[in-house]
Structures are given as structure tokens and as C-alpha cells.
Write a protein that holds these residues in place. Structure first.
Motif, PDB file in Angstrom:
ATOM      1  N   LEU A 290      38.940  39.527 -66.795  1.00 41.80           N
ATOM      2  CA  LEU A 290      38.428  38.486 -67.683  1.00 41.80           C
ATOM      3  C   LEU A 290      36.933  38.640 -67.950  1.00 41.80           C
ATOM      4  O   LEU A 290      36.426  38.133 -68.959  1.00 41.80           O
ATOM      5  CB  LEU A 290      38.704  37.103 -67.086  1.00 41.80           C
ATOM      6  CG  LEU A 290      40.189  36.688 -67.045  1.00 41.80           C
ATOM      7  CD1 LEU A 290      40.342  35.372 -66.303  1.00 41.80           C
ATOM      8  CD2 LEU A 290      40.754  36.574 -68.459  1.00 41.80           C
ATOM      9  N   ASP A 295      40.277  40.709 -75.852  1.00 44.37           N
ATOM     10  CA  ASP A 295      41.736  40.573 -75.878  1.00 44.37           C
ATOM     11  C   ASP A 295      42.372  41.669 -75.039  1.00 44.37           C
ATOM     12  O   ASP A 295      41.884  42.813 -74.989  1.00 44.37           O
ATOM     13  CB  ASP A 295      42.252  40.653 -77.311  1.00 44.37           C
ATOM     14  CG  ASP A 295      41.850  39.440 -78.136  1.00 44.37           C
ATOM     15  OD1 ASP A 295      41.535  38.394 -77.535  1.00 44.37           O
ATOM     16  OD2 ASP A 295      41.853  39.539 -79.385  1.00 44.37           O
ATOM     17  N   ARG A 305      50.123  39.801 -64.274  1.00 40.52           N
ATOM     18  CA  ARG A 305      50.378  38.828 -65.344  1.00 40.52           C
ATOM     19  C   ARG A 305      50.537  37.425 -64.773  1.00 40.52           C
ATOM     20  O   ARG A 305      50.016  36.448 -65.318  1.00 40.52           O
ATOM     21  CB  ARG A 305      51.637  39.229 -66.130  1.00 40.52           C
ATOM     22  CG  ARG A 305      51.506  40.552 -66.881  1.00 40.52           C
ATOM     23  CD  ARG A 305      52.614  40.731 -67.905  1.00 40.52           C
ATOM     24  NE  ARG A 305      53.929  40.841 -67.289  1.00 40.52           N
ATOM     25  CZ  ARG A 305      54.468  41.977 -66.867  1.00 40.52           C
ATOM     26  NH1 ARG A 305      53.786  43.126 -66.985  1.00 40.52           N
ATOM     27  NH2 ARG A 305      55.682  42.000 -66.336  1.00 40.52           N
ATOM     28  N   LEU A 308      47.150  35.940 -63.869  1.00 39.29           N
ATOM     29  CA  LEU A 308      46.433  35.445 -65.044  1.00 39.29           C
ATOM     30  C   LEU A 308      46.977  34.073 -65.471  1.00 39.29           C
ATOM     31  O   LEU A 308      46.204  33.173 -65.834  1.00 39.29           O
ATOM     32  CB  LEU A 308      46.550  36.443 -66.193  1.00 39.29           C
ATOM     33  CG  LEU A 308      45.680  37.706 -66.044  1.00 39.29           C
ATOM     34  CD1 LEU A 308      46.133  38.787 -67.008  1.00 39.29           C
ATOM     35  CD2 LEU A 308      44.215  37.364 -66.291  1.00 39.29           C
ATOM     36  N   ARG A 309      48.304  33.896 -65.404  1.00 39.75           N
ATOM     37  CA  ARG A 309      48.890  32.582 -65.735  1.00 39.75           C
ATOM     38  C   ARG A 309      48.408  31.524 -64.740  1.00 39.75           C
ATOM     39  O   ARG A 309      48.081  30.396 -65.126  1.00 39.75           O
ATOM     40  CB  ARG A 309      50.424  32.668 -65.709  1.00 39.75           C
ATOM     41  CG  ARG A 309      51.035  33.566 -66.785  1.00 39.75           C
ATOM     42  CD  ARG A 309      52.550  33.405 -66.816  1.00 39.75           C
ATOM     43  NE  ARG A 309      53.163  34.414 -67.669  1.00 39.75           N
ATOM     44  CZ  ARG A 309      53.719  35.542 -67.235  1.00 39.75           C
ATOM     45  NH1 ARG A 309      53.714  35.806 -65.909  1.00 39.75           N
ATOM     46  NH2 ARG A 309      54.244  36.403 -68.069  1.00 39.75           N
ATOM     47  N   SER A 310      48.366  31.896 -63.462  1.00 43.95           N
ATOM     48  CA  SER A 310      47.927  30.942 -62.445  1.00 43.95           C
ATOM     49  C   SER A 310      46.466  30.544 -62.659  1.00 43.95           C
ATOM     50  O   SER A 310      46.099  29.370 -62.510  1.00 43.95           O
ATOM     51  CB  SER A 310      48.100  31.537 -61.044  1.00 43.95           C
ATOM     52  OG  SER A 310      49.468  31.807 -60.782  1.00 43.95           O
ATOM     53  N   LEU A 311      45.633  31.511 -63.031  1.00 38.36           N
ATOM     54  CA  LEU A 311      44.238  31.200 -63.310  1.00 38.36           C
ATOM     55  C   LEU A 311      44.118  30.268 -64.520  1.00 38.36           C
ATOM     56  O   LEU A 311      43.311  29.332 -64.516  1.00 38.36           O
ATOM     57  CB  LEU A 311      43.443  32.485 -63.569  1.00 38.36           C
ATOM     58  CG  LEU A 311      43.074  33.327 -62.339  1.00 38.36           C
ATOM     59  CD1 LEU A 311      42.338  34.578 -62.778  1.00 38.36           C
ATOM     60  CD2 LEU A 311      42.206  32.530 -61.368  1.00 38.36           C
ATOM     61  N   ARG A 312      44.932  30.528 -65.536  1.00 35.13           N
ATOM     62  CA  ARG A 312      44.905  29.656 -66.715  1.00 35.13           C
ATOM     63  C   ARG A 312      45.278  28.234 -66.336  1.00 35.13           C
ATOM     64  O   ARG A 312      44.605  27.273 -66.736  1.00 35.13           O
ATOM     65  CB  ARG A 312      45.865  30.199 -67.773  1.00 35.13           C
ATOM     66  CG  ARG A 312      45.955  29.349 -69.043  1.00 35.13           C
ATOM     67  CD  ARG A 312      47.108  29.802 -69.902  1.00 35.13           C
ATOM     68  NE  ARG A 312      48.376  29.660 -69.181  1.00 35.13           N
ATOM     69  CZ  ARG A 312      49.525  30.230 -69.571  1.00 35.13           C
ATOM     70  NH1 ARG A 312      49.552  30.978 -70.665  1.00 35.13           N
ATOM     71  NH2 ARG A 312      50.622  30.044 -68.875  1.00 35.13           N
ATOM     72  N   ASP A 313      46.352  28.060 -65.534  1.00 35.42           N
ATOM     73  CA  ASP A 313      46.778  26.719 -65.123  1.00 35.42           C
ATOM     74  C   ASP A 313      45.706  26.037 -64.270  1.00 35.42           C
ATOM     75  O   ASP A 313      45.448  24.835 -64.414  1.00 35.42           O
ATOM     76  CB  ASP A 313      48.087  26.807 -64.344  1.00 35.42           C
ATOM     77  CG  ASP A 313      49.245  27.300 -65.213  1.00 35.42           C
ATOM     78  OD1 ASP A 313      49.111  27.245 -66.459  1.00 35.42           O
ATOM     79  OD2 ASP A 313      50.260  27.750 -64.644  1.00 35.42           O
ATOM     80  N   ARG A 314      45.083  26.800 -63.385  1.00 33.84           N
ATOM     81  CA  ARG A 314      44.054  26.236 -62.508  1.00 33.84           C
ATOM     82  C   ARG A 314      42.845  25.766 -63.329  1.00 33.84           C
ATOM     83  O   ARG A 314      42.265  24.713 -63.067  1.00 33.84           O
ATOM     84  CB  ARG A 314      43.638  27.290 -61.483  1.00 33.84           C
ATOM     85  CG  ARG A 314      42.749  26.761 -60.375  1.00 33.84           C
ATOM     86  CD  ARG A 314      42.604  27.802 -59.283  1.00 33.84           C
ATOM     87  NE  ARG A 314      43.891  28.115 -58.693  1.00 33.84           N
ATOM     88  CZ  ARG A 314      44.181  29.279 -58.107  1.00 33.84           C
ATOM     89  NH1 ARG A 314      43.283  30.244 -58.059  1.00 33.84           N
ATOM     90  NH2 ARG A 314      45.373  29.492 -57.580  1.00 33.84           N
ATOM     91  N   ILE A 315      42.475  26.565 -64.333  1.00 28.58           N
ATOM     92  CA  ILE A 315      41.353  26.192 -65.192  1.00 28.58           C
ATOM     93  C   ILE A 315      41.698  24.950 -66.012  1.00 28.58           C
ATOM     94  O   ILE A 315      40.867  24.042 -66.168  1.00 28.58           O
ATOM     95  CB  ILE A 315      40.970  27.374 -66.106  1.00 28.58           C
ATOM     96  CG1 ILE A 315      40.377  28.510 -65.263  1.00 28.58           C
ATOM     97  CG2 ILE A 315      39.972  26.933 -67.181  1.00 28.58           C
ATOM     98  CD1 ILE A 315      40.196  29.808 -66.011  1.00 28.58           C
ATOM     99  N   ASP A 316      42.937  24.894 -66.504  1.00 23.81           N
ATOM    100  CA  ASP A 316      43.359  23.712 -67.277  1.00 23.81           C
ATOM    101  C   ASP A 316      43.271  22.440 -66.424  1.00 23.81           C
ATOM    102  O   ASP A 316      42.810  21.398 -66.893  1.00 23.81           O
ATOM    103  CB  ASP A 316      44.788  23.903 -67.795  1.00 23.81           C
ATOM    104  CG  ASP A 316      44.865  24.882 -68.956  1.00 23.81           C
ATOM    105  OD1 ASP A 316      43.804  25.137 -69.564  1.00 23.81           O
ATOM    106  OD2 ASP A 316      45.974  25.379 -69.247  1.00 23.81           O
TER     107      ASP A 316
END
Length: 323
Positions: A290, A295, A305, A308-316
């Protein structure tokens, strides 16, 4: 008198670099006035040192070519530089540790007492940085052989081991670069009409050819910049608990310059490349990707992968509802 002598000694050491410098440049280096510099130059001339005045554009003062400096002329800054260099060089050159210790002892014996105090007060230990991923220390004899060919501007024949095996190459060696504790040779390969950045630890010189070559302009005008922006410089992925890759929408030279140690960059298109790297955890690996702020596609493996999804959820969750 002591301050004058120390300043004159430093002026002599500056001339020892072989550069031609104006009185203004010398005054800036010594932290004094132009008038004082000229007076010190007269002092050196009275002591028998040939200080030439060079007229015209790019003129100034320089040490005469026939002038020989005393065996050791160090100011305090140079004494510290020599001590640091000789204590840390075994980390990147093998078979030189004992010689470095003896060289430092010899220098200390030949230095004026004031300079010797600075070196004796400085003890340096080299420790491994886990993000550097250095190559094993290079054999000093190999460096001497390559350095000699560079200095004489002689073509070399060498066996180079890359991803596709070992090949015998004809090279025009131009520069040695040490970056992230790894040695690289910057060379032009006439048979392929291209410049190369090559890991010295993968290079084995054959008999010297004695064939001279004319020095060319190194790409980017700087051998270090060329090595840093060359993606196929012979690096290999380091061993990490987690390792993955992704296609990044950035040119390979850009990614190669800023990729973490122990990673590799493969050219895909002029605007995209594949970065392979590792980290102590999948989340750490995702975070490194990141940092390129570009992109990404074709992310492998599945664990990366998911990270990356877990990081996105944690940031949200950390940011809360948009409002």
C-alpha cells in the motif's frame, strides 16, 4: 600559532584531493576569509609545497603535480572518516578484517597526537539491519581485480550467474557501487549494446583481456542512480515467513528505486511491473504494498488478498460511518 598551523594543515589536506578550487571555495571550507586563505597559501609555498594558480574559467588554486605530501596528513574530520571506514569495511568485504585492524593501527601511529585522539575515542560495531538483506561480504581480491580493470579501462571477460544460469560476457567495467550492503558493477555490454547493473557476488572474472575501451556516459549521469533505478540488477527475493506479489501500476524503474530490501521487480509494461516481496506477516506485507499508492492487480497468494481485505475492514471501523 596552533590555530594557524591546524588551519594550514587542513588547507594542505584539501589540496591533497587534487581539486582546483577558488580562494572563495577554500575560505568557505576552512571557515575563514579569502585574505587568510591567500596568506596560508603563501605559508605552504614557503614550506616548499608547489601551489599552482590556475587562471581562466574554472581556475583557482591546486597542488602542483610534482608535489608529494607527507606520508600522513589528516585533519580531525579525516581521522574520524578513516577510523569509521576501517572498522566497518569487514561487513562488506571478506578476508580484510585483520588487514583493516592493522591498517588502522599503522595510521594511528603515523598521525599527529591530536588526530590520533579522535580515532582512538571512536569504536564502531557493525550490526545487521534486517531490512537491508546484504549479500555475503565480497572477496577483497575480486574487488581489487574489478577496480583495477575500471581504473585501467580494460575490457573484461566474466562468468555471470543470473536467473537463467551462468553466461560468459564481455564487459566494459565503469563503476563499482555499494547499495544496501550489496556490491554492484555498472558495466556496458557491447555485444548486447546495453548498460547493466550486476551483482559482484554473482560475477567471476576470467583472465584479463588487456583490451582498452573508451569511457561512456553512464545512464542518469550517476552510477548510483542507475543501479537504484535498474530493476534487473540481480537481486533475489529474501526468505520471509510470508511472501507474495502484485502487478503495480508504476514503471519498473520507479518501483525498483523504492522497493524494500530483499524484493524483486519484473518489467511488465512501460507503466506496470510485478513486485515480489516478503514480510513477517501477511498484514505487514499488505501494508508494504500500500505504500506505493498505486492500483494493484493479480495479487498472489490468497493469504495476501485476505490480508488486504482485513486491512480495509479495520480502516473502515477506525474511521466510522462517512458523514
Amino acid at each position: 600559532m596552533a590555530a594557524t598551523s591546524a588551519r594550514t594543515l587542513k588547507l594542505l589536506s584539501v589540496f591533497g584531493t587534487g581539486a582546483t578550487l577558488t580562494a572563495g571555495d577554500l575560505a568557505a571550507r576552512l571557515g575563514t576569509s579569502v585574505r587568510t586563505v591567500r596568506r596560508d597559501i603563501d605559508t605552504l609555498r614557503e614550506l616548499g609545497y608547489e601551489i599552482e594558480a590556475v587562471r581562466g574559467a574554472g581556475g583557482g588554486y591546486r597542488l602542483g603535480r610534482a608535489t608529494r605530501l607527507p606520508p600522513v596528513v589528516f585533519d580531525e574530520d579525516q581521522a574520524v572518516a578513516a577510523a569509521v571506514a576501517l572498522q566497518t569495511v569487514p561487513a562488506i568485504l571478506s578476508g580484510i578484517g585483520e588487514n583493516a585492524v592493522r591498517a588502522l593501527a599503522t595510521l594511528r601511529q603515523a598521525m599527529p597526537a591530536r588526530s590520533r585522539v579522535h580515532t582512538e575515542a571512536l569504536s564502531v560495531s557493525a550490526a545487521r539491519n534486517y531490512w537491508e538483506f546484504p549479500a555475503a561480504p565480497i572477496d577483497a581480491e575480486a574487488v581489487r581485480a574489478i577496480g583495477g580493470a575500471i581504473n585501467r579501462r580494460h575490457v573484461v571477460r566474466a562468468d555471470y550467474t543470473g536467473e537463467d544460469g551462468t553466461a560468459t560476457l564481455t564487459l566494459e567495467p565503469h563503476d563499482l557501487v555499494v547499495w544496501a550492503a550489496r556490491w554492484y558493477l555498472v558495466a556496458f555490454e557491447p555485444d548486447a549494446d546495453r548498460w547493466r547493473a550486476m551483482r559482484v557476488d554473482r560475477l567471476e572474472l576470467r583472465m584479463p583481456t588487456g583490451t582498452p575501451f573508451r569511457r561512456r556516459d553512464v545512464p542518469h549521469g550517476d552510477p548510483a542512480a542507475f543501479v537504484m533505478s535498474t530493476h534487473d540488477r540481480g537481486d533475489t527475493p529474501a526468505e520471509w515467513p510470508c511472501r507474495g506479489s502484485a502487478l503495480i501500476a508504476l514503471p519498473a524503474p520507479v518501483v525498483a528505486r523504492f522497493a524494500p530490501g530483499g524484493s524483486t521487480v519484473e518489467h511488465d509494461t512501460d507503466s506496470r511491473c510485478r513486485l515480489t516481496l516478503g514480510a513477517w506477516s501477511w498484514a505487514g506485507l499488505a501494508g508494504l504494498l500500500l505504500t506505493f499508492d498505486a492500483d494493484m492487480t493479480e495479487i498472489e497468494p490468497a493469504e495476501l488478498r485476505q490480508a488486504l481485505r482485513s486491512l480495509r475492514d479495520r480502516i473502515d471501523r477506525a474511521l466510522g460511518p462517512a458523514g
